[in-house]
Design a protein around this motif. Structure first.
Motif, PDB file in Angstrom:
ATOM      1  N   VAL B 235       0.835  -1.195  -0.110  1.00  0.00           N
ATOM      2  CA  VAL B 235       0.113   0.217  -0.040  1.00  0.00           C
ATOM      3  C   VAL B 235       0.750   1.236  -0.060  1.00  0.00           C
ATOM      4  O   VAL B 235       0.493   2.074  -0.842  1.00  0.00           O
ATOM      5  N   ILE B 236       1.973   1.342   0.585  1.00  0.00           N
ATOM      6  CA  ILE B 236       2.904   2.364   0.858  1.00  0.00           C
ATOM      7  C   ILE B 236       3.369   2.766  -0.600  1.00  0.00           C
ATOM      8  O   ILE B 236       3.329   3.702  -0.967  1.00  0.00           O
ATOM      9  N   LEU B 237       3.948   1.460  -1.284  1.00  0.00           N
ATOM     10  CA  LEU B 237       4.508   1.756  -2.683  1.00  0.00           C
ATOM     11  C   LEU B 237       3.474   2.432  -3.590  1.00  0.00           C
ATOM     12  O   LEU B 237       3.764   3.247  -3.996  1.00  0.00           O
ATOM     13  N   ARG B 238       2.281   1.779  -3.597  1.00  0.00           N
ATOM     14  CA  ARG B 238       1.434   2.327  -4.480  1.00  0.00           C
ATOM     15  C   ARG B 238       0.940   3.876  -4.009  1.00  0.00           C
ATOM     16  O   ARG B 238       0.902   4.727  -4.998  1.00  0.00           O
ATOM     17  N   LEU B 239       0.803   4.136  -2.853  1.00  0.00           N
ATOM     18  CA  LEU B 239       0.447   5.388  -2.459  1.00  0.00           C
ATOM     19  C   LEU B 239       1.309   6.367  -2.898  1.00  0.00           C
ATOM     20  O   LEU B 239       1.046   7.653  -3.474  1.00  0.00           O
ATOM     21  N   VAL B 240       2.799   6.346  -2.453  1.00  0.00           N
ATOM     22  CA  VAL B 240       3.570   7.074  -2.693  1.00  0.00           C
ATOM     23  C   VAL B 240       3.968   7.284  -4.167  1.00  0.00           C
ATOM     24  O   VAL B 240       4.052   8.387  -4.833  1.00  0.00           O
ATOM     25  N   ASN B 241       3.899   6.006  -4.929  1.00  0.00           N
ATOM     26  CA  ASN B 241       4.550   6.226  -6.427  1.00  0.00           C
ATOM     27  C   ASN B 241       3.512   6.833  -7.150  1.00  0.00           C
ATOM     28  O   ASN B 241       3.729   7.603  -8.296  1.00  0.00           O
ATOM     29  N   LYS B 242       2.170   6.687  -6.773  1.00  0.00           N
ATOM     30  CA  LYS B 242       1.175   7.243  -7.569  1.00  0.00           C
ATOM     31  C   LYS B 242       1.061   8.975  -7.041  1.00  0.00           C
ATOM     32  O   LYS B 242      -0.033   9.144  -7.590  1.00  0.00           O
ATOM     33  N   LYS B 243       1.591   9.336  -6.078  1.00  0.00           N
ATOM     34  CA  LYS B 243       1.450  10.678  -5.621  1.00  0.00           C
ATOM     35  C   LYS B 243       0.128  10.549  -5.014  1.00  0.00           C
ATOM     36  O   LYS B 243      -0.272  11.888  -5.091  1.00  0.00           O
ATOM     37  N   ARG B 244      -0.263   9.802  -4.398  1.00  0.00           N
ATOM     38  CA  ARG B 244      -1.537  10.001  -3.676  1.00  0.00           C
ATOM     39  C   ARG B 244      -1.371  10.399  -2.169  1.00  0.00           C
ATOM     40  O   ARG B 244      -2.020  10.842  -1.663  1.00  0.00           O
ATOM     41  N   ILE B 245      -0.126  10.180  -1.707  1.00  0.00           N
ATOM     42  CA  ILE B 245       0.254  10.654  -0.495  1.00  0.00           C
ATOM     43  C   ILE B 245       1.388  11.552  -0.573  1.00  0.00           C
ATOM     44  O   ILE B 245       2.345  11.037  -1.488  1.00  0.00           O
ATOM     45  N   ARG B 246       1.302  12.850  -0.364  1.00  0.00           N
ATOM     46  CA  ARG B 246       2.188  13.563  -0.773  1.00  0.00           C
ATOM     47  C   ARG B 246       2.674  14.461   0.517  1.00  0.00           C
ATOM     48  O   ARG B 246       2.351  14.128   1.587  1.00  0.00           O
TER      49      ARG B 246
END
Lengths: 85, 317
Positions: B235-246
């Motif tokens: 989940v962390i990889l997905r959110l960070v790489n897709k810039k959904r967590i900034r």
């Protein structure tokens, strides 16, 4: 399974039905509930509703495979369902 | 399938009209108690005695976290599943060094298999993880191997992140954004493991890889570790790489923590990963990742009762 419950009951019993359905499902708007339930829960919902309603009342339960549907909202969504509060 | 509810704002939980209500100045929401598996509170939430009563009747635990996302404790209804036989056997497997070592080693294999599964799906090089020898003559040595495994994993994981720096794991409080996400995710996974263990006959405090400490359900730690790479880290990889967590989703004081908006994004993604259905090859039906945690528990029960040998999960999705 995912179900949508729509009811049209005498005003005397509206609150009763509403209060009961709230313990199992999400309230979406007046007389409409929805949510994921098990088969046992569905059975209990049906059985309890049978006891609650009276002459001329009607309750419809739509059973959907897995919540696999698209919802189009026109106007305001009174109570968006979700597990994150 | 019952759902977990996550409360990300301050308020009061109370009983009204035979169900649970969450209430504060801005919001009033009914929580369908019969369809609830557990409740997670990330902000101060008060429970009335009426709420406690209905939670007990329906056997719904409530878990609390502090502002950095660390697990603070739970309200847990009186145990529902009790079996003396299982607890005694479980203790026996804990006390016998050889039996304990077997299970501990299996857990390590499980952790490694999950790491490999995640790295594979990101086409990363996992040969170093493969090479780590899962050996050790005592649980303490195995714990050493485990931390070596994680170190190796963190290194590769850091190289997969397209944004944010991640150099080392810091805790209590987390020093950077990625550490904050890992801490929060791990805490949630730990409590979910606890909730699932409670549905089996296992005693959550008798563990095999971790030492059973006081005030900690260490079997939940054992079990959660197997699932960390394929849930929290995915989940962390997905959110960070897709810039959904900034960057703007974090606050900083002594440590780093997610703000309200960030918390909601992260929790909802983690929750959907946990409830995600995967086709079980043996059952030939779709089961949620969360349910797989309980299946690990069941297969552990069968192992300690001597019905079959415990083999840890090999993530296939």
């Amino acid at each position: 399974m995912y179900i949508i419950v729509v009811y049209d009951v005498d005003v005397k019993r509206v609150a009763k039905v509403h209060r009961f359905l709230r313990t199992h499902l999400h309230w979406r708007q007046n007389s409409v509930f929805e949510g994921e339930v098990s088969r046992a829960q569905l059975y209990e919902i049906k059985r309890t509703l049978e006891g609650l309603i009276g002459d001329g009342d009607s309750v419809l339960i739509y059973e959907l495979p897995t919540g696999n549907f698209t919802l189009h909202v026109i106007g305001t969504d009174k109570n968006p369902a979700g597990e994150i509060i | 399938m019952k759902k977990a509810y996550y409360i990300t704002q301050m308020g009061v939980l109370e009983r009204r009209g035979n169900t649970l209500f969450f209430e504060n100045e801005n919001l009033k929401r009914a929580i369908p108690i019969n369809s609830t598996s557990e409740i997670h509170c990330f902000k101060p939430v008060s429970l009335t005695s009426g709420a406690i009563k209905i939670l007990s009747e329906k056997n719904v635990p409530v878990h609390f976290y502090n502002k950095y996302g660390y697990y603070r404790g739970s309200y847990i209804p009186v145990e529902g599943q009790i079996s003396g036989t299982v607890v005694i056997k479980q203790a026996e497997h804990h006390l016998d060094p050889e039996k304990r070592l077997y299970i501990a080693r299996q857990f390590l294999e499980g952790i490694r298999a999950s790491m490999v599964a995640l790295l594979k799906s990101y086409e990363a090089d996992y040969s170093h993880i493969r090479e780590v020898q899962v050996e050790g003559e005592s649980p303490a040595e195995l714990m050493g191997t485990e931390s070596g495994l994680w170190k190796e994993f963190y290194g590769i994981f850091a190289s997969l992140l397209k944004h944010f720096e991640f150099n080392e794991r810091t805790r209590r409080p987390p020093k950077d954004e990625i550490n904050a996400l890992i801490s929060l995710g791990n805490s949630v996974l730990y409590t979910v493991a606890l909730s699932e263990i409670r549905k089996t006959y296992l005693h959550p405090a008798i563990s095999f890889l971790h030492e059973p400490l006081e005030r900690r359900y260490s079997l939940a730690l054992d079990l959660a570790d197997i699932f960390k790479p394929i849930t929290v880290f995915r989940v962390i990889l997905r959110l960070v790489n897709k810039k959904r967590i900034r960057k703007e989703h974090f606050d900083r004081d002594v440590g780093v923590m997610l703000n309200d908006e960030g918390l909601r994004v992260f929790i909802s993604e983690l929750n959907s990963e946990l409830t995600r259905k995967v086709l079980h090859p043996r059952f030939r039906r779709n089961v949620s990742v969360r349910y797989l945690m309980r299946l690990e528990g069941y297969s552990l029960v069968r192992h300690i009762l001597g019905d079959s040998t415990y083999r840890p999960l090999r993530a296939w999705w």
